[in-house]
Write an enzyme that holds these catalytic residues in place. Structure first.
Site, short mmCIF file in Angstrom:
data_model
loop_
_atom_site.label_atom_id
_atom_site.label_comp_id
_atom_site.label_asym_id
_atom_site.label_seq_id
_atom_site.Cartn_x
_atom_site.Cartn_y
_atom_site.Cartn_z
N ARG A 37 0.85 -1.19 0.00
CA ARG A 37 0.00 0.00 0.00
C ARG A 37 0.88 1.24 0.00
NH1 ARG A 37 -2.30 -3.54 3.81
NH2 ARG A 37 -4.42 -4.23 3.28
N HIS A 65 -2.30 3.23 -6.05
CA HIS A 65 -3.05 2.02 -5.70
C HIS A 65 -3.23 1.11 -6.92
CE1 HIS A 65 -5.07 0.06 -2.39
NE2 HIS A 65 -6.05 -0.30 -3.20
N HIS A 95 -4.58 -8.74 2.96
CA HIS A 95 -6.02 -8.52 3.07
C HIS A 95 -6.56 -9.15 4.35
CE1 HIS A 95 -6.69 -7.89 -1.54
NE2 HIS A 95 -6.32 -6.78 -0.92
N ARG A 110 -0.62 -1.42 -6.94
CA ARG A 110 -0.94 -2.55 -6.04
C ARG A 110 -1.86 -3.54 -6.76
NH1 ARG A 110 -1.53 -4.28 -0.69
NH2 ARG A 110 -3.63 -4.82 0.02
N LYS A 146 -2.39 -2.61 7.56
CA LYS A 146 -3.62 -2.25 8.26
C LYS A 146 -3.78 -3.11 9.51
CE LYS A 146 -6.65 -0.38 4.67
NZ LYS A 146 -7.92 -0.57 3.95
N TYR A 154 -10.17 -8.99 -8.15
CA TYR A 154 -9.19 -9.26 -9.20
C TYR A 154 -9.69 -10.35 -10.14
CZ TYR A 154 -6.45 -6.50 -5.99
OH TYR A 154 -6.02 -5.49 -5.17
#
Length: 328
Positions: free
Chosen positions: A158, A255, A281, A258, A183, A290
């Protein structure tokens, strides 16, 4: 019911006690919520003519907050996602004053806005090569930008993870990898391909080896801002468009790099659960986007099916006289 409680002490307690002391949220969350209330207080000052420190809960009733959310979309061109994030911060803060249940319930009843989920953008291999080749590596900034773009495309980190990297977070020995905190304060290690490791090794030697130094610093040696990274990506994309016209039709952001890393893994046959781990994730379902965007996989599915056979017929118009009678 008295709804004239001062907003200032409630908001200060919300940030210092609830978010920082109790929940220990990340600095990114603090910054996001802080920006929400800065925008809200400035809007209240201009709309109500009241200084932020003098505001009360009564000022921030549901109709006023709805007007603020409309203002974000109309004046600041915020999309539904940003609008919903701002609303979530306000809802969470509203719970800081449970004694004003009536007012809070009306705030909580403000609905989130629905929005269309577009397919994710990503770069194809020729576009990746064009972007990396467009960087002038004869300058310090150019070498930094090339190393950053290559790392972003290969690792899928990220934007905040990239800009927070320091030299000590990179291991360039056998089994090279980069360590980052993502995250939810989750640490993860992402392997580096040999070309990426070689470029990073050369960049660190050129930059000057110092463990605590930012891996991709600004010209002043500090942490690169998000705006700076977006600017450098846009600059090199414009240069790459001269040799790769397909980039003209794509809105390439950090992004998107990514997303590109994820699509590279998916097209290489990597399982969706492994891609989820690679990207950090929270849920494997996040990786579904995706699959939705990968047309090559859908073509493979189509190739495995038996097409419905239909005979092609030549069009013959109806008789002129019958058409006349039908029109009566």
């Amino acid at each position: 019911m008295n709804t004239t409680a001062d907003l200032s002490p409630l908001l200060e307690a919300y940030f210092t006690r609830r978010l920082i002391a109790q929940h220990k949220v990340s600095p990114h969350t603090i910054n996001s919520y802080r920006d929400t209330f800065r925008l809200l207080l400035k809007f209240a000052e201009s709309r109500l003519g009241c200084q932020p420190s003098k505001l009360t809960l009564e000022h921030l009733a549901a109709p006023f907050l709805a007007a603020f959310l409309d203002h974000l979309e109309a004046t600041r061109a915020n999309g539904p996602r940003t609008r919903n994030l701002r609303l979530a911060a306000i809802r969470y803060a509203a719970l800081e004053a449970p004694q004003h249940a009536g007012l809070i319930q009306r705030v909580l009843a403000i609905p989130c806005k629905r929005y269309s989920r577009a397919l994710v953008d990503f770069l194809t291999r020729p576009e990746i090569e064009a972007l990396l080749s467009a960087v002038n590596r004869n300058t310090w900034i150019g070498r930094r930008d090339h190393a950053l773009l290559l790392t972003a495309v290969q690792t899928g980190l990220r934007l905040s993870e990239l800009t927070n990297l320091r030299q000590q977070d990179v291991s360039l020995g056998a089994g090279a990898y980069v360590r980052c905190e993502g995250k939810g304060r989750k640490e993860r290690c992402t392997p580096l391909a040999k070309p990426t490791a070689a470029i990073l090794n050369a960049w660190i030697q050129y930059q000057g080896k110092e463990a605590s130094r930012f891996l991709f610093p600004s010209t002043r040696g500090g942490r690169l801002s998000a705006d700076a990274v977006q600017h450098l990506v846009a600059k090199h994309v414009r240069a790459a468009q001269k040799v790769c016209p397909s980039l003209t039709n794509k809105n390439v952001s950090p992004h998107v790099l990514r997303h590109t890393a994820a699509m590279e893994l998916l097209q290489a046959g990597v399982d969706r659960s492994m891609i989820s781990i690679w990207l950090g994730h929270e849920s494997i379902e996040t990786t579904q986007i995706y699959l939705d965007a990968n047309l090559a996989i859908k073509d493979q599915i189509l190739a495995k099916t038996d097409p419905v056979k239909s005979t092609r017929l030549r069009y013959r118009p109806d008789d002129r006289l019958l058409n006349f009678l039908s029109s009566l």
